[in-house]
Design a protein around this motif. Structure first.
Motif, mmCIF file in Angstrom:
data_model
loop_
_atom_site.group_PDB
_atom_site.id
_atom_site.type_symbol
_atom_site.label_atom_id
_atom_site.label_comp_id
_atom_site.label_asym_id
_atom_site.label_seq_id
_atom_site.Cartn_x
_atom_site.Cartn_y
_atom_site.Cartn_z
ATOM 1 N N TRP A 124 0.788 -1.215 -0.127
ATOM 2 C CA TRP A 124 -0.036 -0.009 0.127
ATOM 3 C C TRP A 124 0.841 1.275 -0.117
ATOM 4 O O TRP A 124 0.442 2.390 -0.619
ATOM 5 N N LEU A 174 -0.864 12.143 -0.877
ATOM 6 C CA LEU A 174 -2.516 11.871 -0.769
ATOM 7 C C LEU A 174 -2.752 10.249 -0.491
ATOM 8 O O LEU A 174 -3.621 10.304 0.139
ATOM 9 N N ARG A 175 -2.003 9.487 -1.244
ATOM 10 C CA ARG A 175 -2.068 8.052 -0.667
ATOM 11 C C ARG A 175 -2.022 7.827 0.779
ATOM 12 O O ARG A 175 -2.650 7.009 1.611
ATOM 13 N N ARG A 178 -4.905 8.863 2.756
ATOM 14 C CA ARG A 178 -5.994 7.917 2.716
ATOM 15 C C ARG A 178 -5.690 6.887 3.844
ATOM 16 O O ARG A 178 -6.502 6.446 4.373
ATOM 17 N N VAL A 181 -6.378 8.518 7.118
ATOM 18 C CA VAL A 181 -7.904 8.621 7.375
ATOM 19 C C VAL A 181 -8.665 7.198 7.544
ATOM 20 O O VAL A 181 -9.391 6.955 8.243
ATOM 21 N N GLU A 182 -8.038 6.187 6.747
ATOM 22 C CA GLU A 182 -8.809 4.829 7.077
ATOM 23 C C GLU A 182 -8.307 4.256 8.400
ATOM 24 O O GLU A 182 -9.337 3.623 9.330
ATOM 25 N N ARG A 202 -6.978 19.720 1.806
ATOM 26 C CA ARG A 202 -7.544 18.461 1.179
ATOM 27 C C ARG A 202 -8.131 17.418 2.490
ATOM 28 O O ARG A 202 -9.211 16.878 2.126
ATOM 29 N N ALA A 203 -7.710 17.367 3.508
ATOM 30 C CA ALA A 203 -8.241 16.684 4.597
ATOM 31 C C ALA A 203 -9.602 17.441 5.071
ATOM 32 O O ALA A 203 -10.519 16.639 5.716
#
Length: 222
Positions: A124, A174-175, A178, A181-182, A202-203
């Motif tokens: 990931w 950005l990855r 994410r 965030v997850e 962005r967040a």
């Protein structure tokens, strides 16, 4: 998860780096910590992960007053906190896979129980083909991604990240966002110190803003 009440901090006999800081991080929250270089962002993170003690005021972690906590109990508190350091702190003699899996090994888990999960996490963050490499062969951005993987591999109760996207390109930034965030969606409380205004925008999460060692903004500005 974290509560500061009138907290100040100094290094040795020098001037106070942080002054009269008060805030709380509720379970499952996600905040950014912003401010210019020298504002005190890294110092505040050090207080949370118990690398330093406050010179005055009250710091609570998981409902416990740190100043009243016996030294033998501090490692237990630290194990509940994942930290992404600016200087990476990788173990040079261990492979990428073994560096990422280190928190799980410390917890006593057997490799058979985590091998697939660690491999998936490394894929990931873009290190799926570097799992057997040593840190000395990695670029700065790859080391940063490995440090992040190690910090989140055991799904800590609190994740602290000091400039976690400072050495990666915008797409990887950005990855990684994410990923944070997850992890937050699964219940981890997240605090990210950053200069990356685009990442913060962005967040669109609440922001704690430091200026000259003081917390001056508790707003939710993106």
């Amino acid at each position: 998860m974290v509560r500061f009440e009138g907290v100040s901090m100094r290094y040795g006999r020098g001037p106070e780096t942080l002054r009269d800081i008060s805030f709380s991080l509720e379970p499952g929250s996600f905040h950014f910590l912003t401010g210019a270089s020298g504002a005190g962002k890294s110092s505040l993170l050090k207080l949370i992960y118990l690398a330093h003690r406050a010179s005055r005021g009250r710091v609570e972690l998981f409902g416990r007053d740190v100043s009243l906590t016996h030294a033998s109990d501090l490692p237990f508190l630290r194990r509940r906190i994942g930290v992404v350091f600016q200087e990476f702190r990788l173990l040079e003699h261990l492979s990428v896979f073994d560096n990422a899996a280190l928190p799980l090994r410390i917890l006593g888990r057997k490799p058979a129980t985590y091998r697939e999960d660690v491999a998936e996490l490394l894929t990931w963050v873009g290190l799926g083909e570097r799992m057997h490499a040593l840190p000395a062969t990695l670029s700065g951005g790859e080391k940063q991604r490995l440090a992040i993987a190690r910090a989140v591999v055991d799904r800590p109760d609190v994740l602290l990240a000091d400039e976690p996207t400072g050495n990666v390109d915008p797409a990887m930034s950005l990855r990684l966002l994410r990923l944070f965030v997850e992890l937050n969606r699964l219940g981890t409380t997240v605090l990210i110190a950053t200069h990356d205004e685009d990442l913060v925008a962005r967040a669109a999460r609440p922001t704690l803003h430091l200026e000259h060692g003081r917390l001056v903004d508790l707003g939710g500005r993106p």
